[in-house]
Scaffold this motif. Structure first.
Motif, short mmCIF file in Angstrom:
data_model
loop_
_atom_site.label_atom_id
_atom_site.label_comp_id
_atom_site.label_asym_id
_atom_site.label_seq_id
_atom_site.Cartn_x
_atom_site.Cartn_y
_atom_site.Cartn_z
N THR A 293 0.81 -1.21 0.00
CA THR A 293 0.00 0.00 0.00
C THR A 293 0.85 1.26 0.00
OG1 THR A 293 -1.74 -1.15 1.22
CG2 THR A 293 -1.82 1.23 1.23
N GLY A 294 0.39 2.27 -0.75
CA GLY A 294 1.00 3.59 -0.74
C GLY A 294 -0.06 4.64 -0.48
N LEU A 295 0.34 5.76 0.12
CA LEU A 295 -0.61 6.79 0.54
C LEU A 295 -0.14 8.15 0.08
CD1 LEU A 295 -3.22 6.98 2.39
CD2 LEU A 295 -1.66 7.72 4.19
N ALA A 296 -1.09 8.99 -0.33
CA ALA A 296 -0.80 10.37 -0.72
C ALA A 296 -1.84 11.29 -0.12
CB ALA A 296 -0.78 10.52 -2.24
N ARG A 297 -1.45 12.52 0.10
CA ARG A 297 -2.34 13.53 0.70
C ARG A 297 -2.48 14.69 -0.27
NH1 ARG A 297 -5.82 15.97 3.38
NH2 ARG A 297 -5.42 17.22 5.23
N TRP A 298 -3.73 15.00 -0.63
CA TRP A 298 -4.03 16.19 -1.42
C TRP A 298 -4.46 17.25 -0.42
CZ3 TRP A 298 -8.13 16.40 -5.97
CH2 TRP A 298 -8.05 17.65 -6.59
N VAL A 299 -3.55 18.12 -0.05
CA VAL A 299 -3.74 19.01 1.08
C VAL A 299 -4.83 20.04 0.82
CG1 VAL A 299 -2.61 20.67 2.61
CG2 VAL A 299 -1.34 18.67 1.79
N ASN A 300 -4.82 20.66 -0.36
CA ASN A 300 -5.76 21.75 -0.65
C ASN A 300 -6.86 21.32 -1.60
OD1 ASN A 300 -4.03 21.46 -2.82
ND2 ASN A 300 -3.87 23.66 -3.23
N ALA A 301 -7.30 20.08 -1.47
CA ALA A 301 -8.37 19.59 -2.35
C ALA A 301 -9.65 20.38 -2.13
CB ALA A 301 -8.62 18.10 -2.09
N PRO A 302 -10.31 20.81 -3.21
CA PRO A 302 -11.58 21.53 -3.06
C PRO A 302 -12.70 20.57 -2.66
CG PRO A 302 -11.09 21.18 -5.38
CD PRO A 302 -9.89 20.70 -4.62
N THR A 303 -13.86 21.11 -2.33
CA THR A 303 -14.98 20.28 -1.89
C THR A 303 -15.50 19.38 -3.01
OG1 THR A 303 -16.49 22.12 -2.43
CG2 THR A 303 -15.71 21.93 -0.14
N LEU B 285 3.78 2.76 -7.17
CA LEU B 285 2.63 3.31 -6.47
C LEU B 285 2.52 4.82 -6.67
CD1 LEU B 285 2.85 1.30 -3.15
CD2 LEU B 285 1.02 1.17 -4.81
N SER B 286 3.66 5.51 -6.65
CA SER B 286 3.65 6.96 -6.82
C SER B 286 3.07 7.36 -8.17
CB SER B 286 5.05 7.52 -6.66
OG SER B 286 5.56 7.29 -5.37
N ASN B 287 3.45 6.62 -9.21
CA ASN B 287 2.95 6.94 -10.54
C ASN B 287 1.44 6.74 -10.62
OD1 ASN B 287 5.51 7.56 -11.44
ND2 ASN B 287 5.89 5.55 -12.34
N LEU B 288 0.93 5.67 -10.01
CA LEU B 288 -0.52 5.45 -10.05
C LEU B 288 -1.25 6.54 -9.28
CD1 LEU B 288 -2.92 3.61 -10.87
CD2 LEU B 288 -2.75 2.66 -8.58
N THR C 257 -0.36 9.54 -8.66
CA THR C 257 -0.31 10.79 -9.42
C THR C 257 -1.32 10.80 -10.55
OG1 THR C 257 2.05 11.05 -8.91
CG2 THR C 257 1.18 12.31 -10.77
N SER C 258 -1.48 9.66 -11.21
CA SER C 258 -2.41 9.59 -12.34
C SER C 258 -3.87 9.67 -11.89
CB SER C 258 -2.19 8.29 -13.11
OG SER C 258 -2.62 7.16 -12.36
N LEU C 259 -4.14 9.40 -10.62
CA LEU C 259 -5.52 9.46 -10.13
C LEU C 259 -6.00 10.88 -9.91
CD1 LEU C 259 -5.46 6.62 -7.42
CD2 LEU C 259 -6.22 6.46 -9.80
N LEU C 260 -5.06 11.81 -9.72
CA LEU C 260 -5.42 13.19 -9.44
C LEU C 260 -5.88 13.90 -10.70
CD1 LEU C 260 -2.45 14.16 -7.10
CD2 LEU C 260 -4.81 13.74 -6.41
#
Length: 294
Positions: free
Chosen positions: A4-14, A202-205, A207-210
């Protein structure tokens, strides 16, 4: 269960959850699998309120509920880490030194069923106060209400990937960004050449989800293998392991069908079952604490 890998989108809009969902289903052929729901609660010790008892810094505790398990992270900033003790130990005396401190800086526990922690604190009249979160920041108070939620969805991408995306929602309803978690199912463990333990796959995937949003601030949430070893270290298990080693163990050459595999190392930290959930919970709590949300 996989790696498992985890990422945080800090300023994601609603609207970010809907945007990511559309990106997964339209561009990755993702299939909706269900809801992703986590709850997180934080506590702080109140030892400083005991008459005549002085503590330089209070201890903290975070509890994350995931399915039927509650993962609890306790931290005493005044206690040493296992690495500190090992570094100070004379050569050959590490085993004795490691048993010296009464406790270490962090302890990571798994408790079940949900609600057992609060029941235990109440029965023991333990000196812990829940810290209730609001959009204006943390506030101390004697409350057992849920403080923070991760609310989102789970998707499958092909047969190799599970993706979890969810908004971080404070008790008052304010959204504080998003968490994205990708799980690579074929392998329980990936050895990364990068020091912090990140995986390029994991990082590439992730990133592609955003979605392509201008000004998006994203952070990879990682933990090195040395840090994870510190978290998982069990003093009692290590002591028992040394006690169980005796001179009466048979010689491998004398055991039929047992010769030739002495160099195969047993892997005890694969990311499967509860171990996968433990690592995921630790990363999530670490991300929230580093931003001061918890």
């Amino acid at each position: 269960m996989g790696f498992t890998g985890l990422a945080r989108w800090v300023n994601a809009p609603t609207t970010s959850l809907q945007q990511v969902q559309e990106n997964i289903t339209l561009n990755h052929n993702g299939l909706y699998k269900g809801k992703w729901h986590l709850s997180v609660r934080s506590y702080r010790s109140t030892l400083g309120k005991v008459p005549g008892f002085h503590v330089p810094s209070e201890r903290t505790m975070c509890a994350l509920t995931m399915n039927e398990n509650v993962f609890v992270l306790l931290e005493d900033p005044m206690a040493p880490t296992r690495g500190d003790v090992l570094a100070a130990a004379p050569p050959g005396q590490e085993a004795a030194y490691i048993q010296g401190p009464a406790h270490y800086r962090t302890a990571f526990l798994t408790i079940r069923p949900p609600g057992a922690l609060e029941q235990l604190l109440t029965q023991l009249k333990a000196r812990w106060a829940a810290v209730r979160q609001s959009s204006s920041g943390p506030q101390r108070g004697q409350t057992t209400g849920q403080q923070l939620f991760i609310e989102g969805h789970i998707f499958a991408i092909g047969t190799d990937w599970l993706v979890r995306v969810g908004n971080v929602v404070l008790a008052g309803g304010a959204v504080k960004g998003m968490l994205l978690e990708a799980e690579y199912l074929p392998l329980p463990l990936l050895h990364s050449p990068i020091t912090d333990g990140t995986s390029e796959l994991l990082s590439n995937l992730l990133t592609s989800l955003l979605p392509n949003v201008s000004g998006a601030t994203t952070v990879a949430v990682t933990i090195s293998e040395s840090q994870w070893e510190e978290v998982l270290w069990d003093r009692e298990e290590e002591a028992m392991g040394r006690t169980n080693v005796t001179d009466s163990e048979p010689n491998p050459e004398d055991v039929v069908y047992a010769y030739g595999d002495e160099d195969i190392l047993e892997q005890k930290q694969d990311w499967v079952g509860v171990n996968r959930d433990r690592r995921s919970a630790y990363l999530i709590m670490g991300a929230l604490r580093s931003e001061g949300i918890m």
